[in-house]
Design an enzyme around this catalytic site. Structure first.
Site, PDB file in Angstrom:
ATOM      1  N   GLU A 130     126.539 -51.931  42.299  1.00 29.36           N
ATOM      2  CA  GLU A 130     126.902 -53.233  41.751  1.00 29.36           C
ATOM      3  C   GLU A 130     125.989 -53.660  40.603  1.00 29.36           C
ATOM      4  OE1 GLU A 130     124.024 -54.202  45.102  1.00 29.36           O
ATOM      5  OE2 GLU A 130     125.580 -52.743  44.652  1.00 29.36           O
ATOM      6  N   ASP A 145     133.262 -41.082   5.023  1.00 32.54           N
ATOM      7  CA  ASP A 145     133.876 -41.157   3.709  1.00 32.54           C
ATOM      8  C   ASP A 145     132.797 -40.821   2.685  1.00 32.54           C
ATOM      9  OD1 ASP A 145     135.793 -41.771   1.739  1.00 32.54           O
ATOM     10  OD2 ASP A 145     134.981 -43.786   1.537  1.00 32.54           O
ATOM     11  N   ASP A 189     133.852 -47.498   4.229  1.00 30.79           N
ATOM     12  CA  ASP A 189     133.689 -48.856   3.717  1.00 30.79           C
ATOM     13  C   ASP A 189     134.946 -49.432   3.077  1.00 30.79           C
ATOM     14  OD1 ASP A 189     133.811 -47.276   1.469  1.00 30.79           O
ATOM     15  OD2 ASP A 189     132.198 -48.310   0.403  1.00 30.79           O
ATOM     16  N   ASP A 196     139.745 -46.644   5.178  1.00 30.53           N
ATOM     17  CA  ASP A 196     138.931 -46.103   6.270  1.00 30.53           C
ATOM     18  C   ASP A 196     139.109 -46.888   7.573  1.00 30.53           C
ATOM     19  OD1 ASP A 196     137.686 -44.179   4.592  1.00 30.53           O
ATOM     20  OD2 ASP A 196     136.376 -45.747   3.805  1.00 30.53           O
ATOM     21  N   ASN A 244     119.826 -41.716  51.379  1.00 34.11           N
ATOM     22  CA  ASN A 244     119.587 -42.613  52.509  1.00 34.11           C
ATOM     23  C   ASN A 244     120.889 -42.952  53.234  1.00 34.11           C
ATOM     24  OD1 ASN A 244     116.798 -42.760  52.235  1.00 34.11           O
ATOM     25  ND2 ASN A 244     116.917 -44.426  50.753  1.00 34.11           N
ATOM     26  N   ASN A 264     119.223 -52.851  49.907  1.00 28.66           N
ATOM     27  CA  ASN A 264     119.946 -52.662  48.648  1.00 28.66           C
ATOM     28  C   ASN A 264     119.499 -53.667  47.598  1.00 28.66           C
ATOM     29  OD1 ASN A 264     122.053 -51.242  47.212  1.00 28.66           O
ATOM     30  ND2 ASN A 264     123.234 -53.132  47.309  1.00 28.66           N
ATOM     31  N   ASP A 284     117.682 -52.720  44.067  1.00 28.07           N
ATOM     32  CA  ASP A 284     118.259 -53.121  42.785  1.00 28.07           C
ATOM     33  C   ASP A 284     117.255 -53.895  41.935  1.00 28.07           C
ATOM     34  OD1 ASP A 284     120.640 -51.906  43.287  1.00 28.07           O
ATOM     35  OD2 ASP A 284     121.688 -53.705  43.944  1.00 28.07           O
TER      36      ASP A 284
END
Length: 863
Positions: free
Chosen positions: A295, A337, A599, A603, A667, A692, A696
């Site tokens: 998450e 280009d 540019d 393109d 784990n 957890n 995190d």
């Protein structure tokens, strides 16, 4: 069935229209020189629709928003949030949902913003056109034009639709909006050979291009979305193909979902059938699912990308789409280009030579006089001459001018310096030679012999082969009694020499090209210009040319053929915007991560569909709007810096991925295994969720981590095979030490359920967080690579907090008990042994996997 907007039906095809005579064109379009009748105009407008490129279909905003919830990772996270909510873990559910919504809103904003590009494209086109209907000339809104309309063009006009010329005089068209090339293109009426591509047909003009000089009458062949501009607009509103980073993220999400589904179902069934009650087993399996769900990945990605964007902004590179940073790091092919990207997009005078190819100040000065006193519409060549060096016309004054035309292909000026009058002419070398009878070398003037003509033309052809554009210059004295001159006076001239021109490469182009090639990026030039000029630019910037391919050749190839050919070609010349996309898509089909840098308007489609679209500060609005990354300075070296930053960002993202698929998954494997022989849960659901959360938090500082130099030397990509192998090697190692912990707890400490759960919670946190210092680098031993201070501090803080938690007030809330000092000595020994085994496995794994990768490359090359 393909929608035909603005495209005549029946037997008229785009590549046939240029080969027909004028009368046949009018007949094929069911029109005449007097134009269409008003009822017929209304009928065709109903059939083909308005001449409006903004009609490109757009999906509704709501549907665009909902599409972003179809991502597998998002669905996994939403499922985890829903389960967390139903089992009473509201804080976890709220955090996950907040992360998902923030991620979806960011992606939706990036896609929605791309729609603005079509509006910018439409602003480039004039709103009114001169049309002939029922024999009467009138000004009408551009949107009212239909195929078959007769239009008139003159200097300064914007071409209002794609059209075939019926007649013209001295017509020069600026097609830079489509091709990106600064030189005006000469156009004339009359058929050209069948099969000539529209972009190379001298009798065809395009919507959105501009008339530099001359006049013309043309018949409209295509309007709206059927025009070349319309094709660009259609591409810009279409959803771009999935980038390499998005594909990799999807593949990883599917991999995670399979692991989670199989493991959770297994744990639930085992516990429910043999060990525990159904509800308790369900809560345990759900907690396990949430613990295995990455998450934090969206947050890690956002932090990584934001940090990368800030670092790149400091180097004057603006990131408009954050995910493109990862793609920039994975890019192994850069299509660029030429004009305005590798070159300055301005014509420069390069050489001023006498007939023998020796620099001559007289040639330069006479060229300057011709350009300085020229009073017609300005052109890039005259501007380049005047800008080359500060020069003074001095005592010279203009007497008369013989304008340029497409028959003579030269321009003459008559000037007077007080002592005499001179006719000075410059133009196409073959046309200038045709009016010369003498040749000047130094102070000596001789009769122009056939051998002299051959040597001058040879010099001209040599310069042309080098990609230079050349003009010849000649002069002679004329009578002071005359003040009016005509083309008939262009005779008996003395040839002075040649001047050459080139759109020069940017100063930093060579250095940046070398740096990109050394970084493992294959550079390819995709341009609308011709192959001679492009090869010249490539040689000037030091780019090795393996092959050259033109748009006409590409037009004859199917997808499979083009996919095979593109690998061995460096220069792609005379391309249309559609062909640029074909080349780019062929490279992506071959497995490359492709960046496109440009540019111009032409393109924009390729920039939009690339894995990473790059533009520059002085690009047209639509190119900047379509781009993911914009270089604020024309120094292209910053692009190389951006590539390095992208690789650092990808490396840090991969660290989190590998952590989640090794120690954390290990784990969870251990939990599944323990469920088979324990009479109690190895860890309570609330303890799994706390584990957890702490894990995190320790990993949230990964985006700040330092990255080893070896990880930014070459392109980095998602590799599911690598991740799966990593899981199968390091996951079991983690589980091995978990089972060793279980054995010690049960046999040495005779642990009951609370003791066991507390001890394994601490061991789990310590091993799965501290192992980041080994996984974050390929170096052995790991301490040769220094982590960032924040990562070091967050990891150690979490480990200390986990060890102290059983002794705190919160310990009882989470079901923890006090552990004896002997356990912590055993824990230290287990962590040390774990580190040693991981280091040994890491050295073996990366050595073996590198060999497999090399073998895979050899097999692919052989194939």
């Amino acid at each position: 069935m393909e929608e035909k907007i603005g495209l005549p039906a029946g037997d008229l095809r785009g590549q046939d229209i240029v080969a027909l005579a004028e009368e046949e064109v009018l007949s094929a379009l069911a029109t005449s020189a007097d134009g269409l009748s008003l009822p017929e105009v209304d009928r065709r407008r109903a059939q083909y629709g308005p001449n409006d490129i903004s009609r490109a279909r757009k999906r509704s905003v709501f549907l665009q928003f909902l599409d972003h919830f179809g991502n597998v990772l998002v669905l996994i996270l939403l499922f985890a949030a829903m389960i967390s909510f139903f089992v009473g873990d509201v804080p976890s559910a709220a955090i996950i949902i907040a992360i998902v919504i923030a991620s979806v809103l960011l992606d939706f904003y990036q896609e929605y913003r791309a729609g603005n590009a079509v509006g910018l494209l439409r602003q480039k086109i004039l709103t009114r056109a001169t049309v002939v209907r029922e024999g009467t000339q009138a000004e009408v809104p551009l949107t009212e034009l239909v195929p078959g309309d007769i239009i008139r063009l003159s200097a300064g006009d914007i071409v209002p639709a794609d059209a075939r010329l019926l007649s013209g005089r001295d017509l020069f068209i600026n097609e830079s909006s489509l091709t990106g090339e600064p030189f005006p293109v000469e156009k004339h009426a009359g058929p050209v050979p069948a099969g000539t591509p529209l972009t190379e047909a001298k009798n065809y003009v395009f919507l959105g291009t501009s008339v530099v000089s001359g006049t013309a009458v043309a018949v409209v062949t295509r309007t709206g979305m059927a025009t070349e501009f319309g094709k660009i607009a259609r591409t810009l509103v279409a959803r771009p193909p999935e980038t390499d980073f998005e594909k990799g993220l999807s593949q990883f999400s599917y991999l995670m979902s399979r692991f989670i589904f199989i493991l959770v179902i297994f744990v639930f069934l085992i516990n429910a059938l043999f060990r525990h009650g159904t509800l308790e087993s369900l809560l345990f399996a759900v907690a396990l699912a949430v613990g295995m769900t990455p998450e934090l990945l969206p947050m890690i990605l956002s932090l990584n990308l934001s940090k990368g964007a800030i670092a790149m902004a400091e180097k004057k590179v603006i990131v408009r789409h954050l995910a493109s940073i990862q793609n920039l790091g994975s890019m192994d092919v850069l299509c660029t280009d030429k004009t305005g990207t590798l070159t300055e997009n301005r014509i420069s005078l390069i050489e001023y030579l006498d007939p023998d190819g020796v620099p001559s100040e007289k040639v330069l000065y006479y060229t300057f006089l011709n350009s300085y006193f020229h009073s017609g519409i300005s052109n890039p060549l005259d501007e380049a001459v005047i800008a080359f060096r500060p020069m003074d016309a001095g005592r010279f004054r203009k007497i008369d001018e013989i304008p340029f035309d497409f028959v003579r292909r030269r321009l003459s000026l008559v000037v007077d310096d007080g002592n005499g009058r001179f006719l000075v002419t410059k133009g196409a070398p073959e046309e200038v030679l045709s009016i010369c009878t003498s040749i000047e070398r130094g102070e000596k003037t001789d009769i122009l012999s056939p051998g002299d003509r051959e040597s001058v033309m040879a010099l001209y052809q040599e310069k042309s082969r080098k990609g230079l554009r050349a003009l010849a210059v000649c002069a002679r004295k004329v009578s002071k009694d005359r003040s009016v001159f005509s083309p008939e006076d262009e005779q008996d001239m003395t040839l002075l020499g040649l001047v050459t021109f080139l759109d020069p490469p940017k100063e930093s182009a060579g250095e940046s090209v070398r740096a990109l090639v050394e970084s493992g990026i294959d550079l390819k030039i995709l341009t609308g210009d011709n192959e001679l000029v492009t090869q010249r630019v490539a040689s000037l910037i030091g780019l090795e040319v393996r092959g050259v391919l033109t748009g006409r050749e590409i037009e004859q190839m199917d997808r499979e053929t083009l996919s095979r050919v593109v690998e061995d070609v460096t220069l792609f010349c005379r391309l249309t915007p559609v062909q640029k996309n074909r080349v780019q898509n062929a490279l992506r089909k071959n497995g490359h991560v492709v960046g496109f840098m440009g540019d111009g308007i032409n393109d924009a489609p390729a920039i939009r569909e690339a894995d990473v679209g790059i533009s520059v500060r002085n690009a047209v609005d639509i190119a900047r709007e379509s781009a993911d990354i914009i270089l604020l300075e024309n120094d292209l070296r910053v692009l190389h810096d951006g590539v390095r930053e992208g690789r650092k960002t990808f490396a840090n993202t991969l660290k989190y991925i590998l952590m989640g698929t090794s120690s954390n998954f290990g784990n969870m494997f251990s939990v599944a295994g323990a469920s088979l022989f324990l009479t109690f849960l190895p860890m309570l659901p609330i303890q799994i969720l706390l584990n957890n959360l702490l894990y995190d938090l320790s990993e949230s500082t990964i985006p700040t981590d330092n990255v080893d130099e070896e990880q930014v030397r070459s392109p980095k990509r998602w590799d599911m095979e690598f991740i799966k192998r990593f899981i199968l090697v390091f996951g079991p190692i983690s589980s091995l030490f978990d089972f060793l912990t279980f054995f010690i707890l049960l046999s040495v400490f005779a642990a009951d359920a609370p003791f066991f759960q507390t001890a394994w919670f601490i061991e789990s946190i310590c091993t799965q967080t501290l192992v980041i210092f080994l996984i974050r680098t390929r170096m052995v031993p790991f301490f040769r690579s220094r982590p960032s201070r924040l990562l070091l501090a967050s990891t150690l803080s979490i480990v200390i907090a986990a060890c102290l938690l059983p002794f705190s007030v919160l310990g009882e809330v989470f079901g923890f008990v006090h552990l004896p000092p002997a356990f912590y000595l055993v824990l230290a020994g287990l962590i040390t042994a774990y580190f040693i085994l991981v280091e040994v496995a890491k050295k073996w794994f990366f050595s073996r996997y590198s060999s497999l990768v090399e073998k895979r490359k050899e097999d692919a090359s052989a194939a």
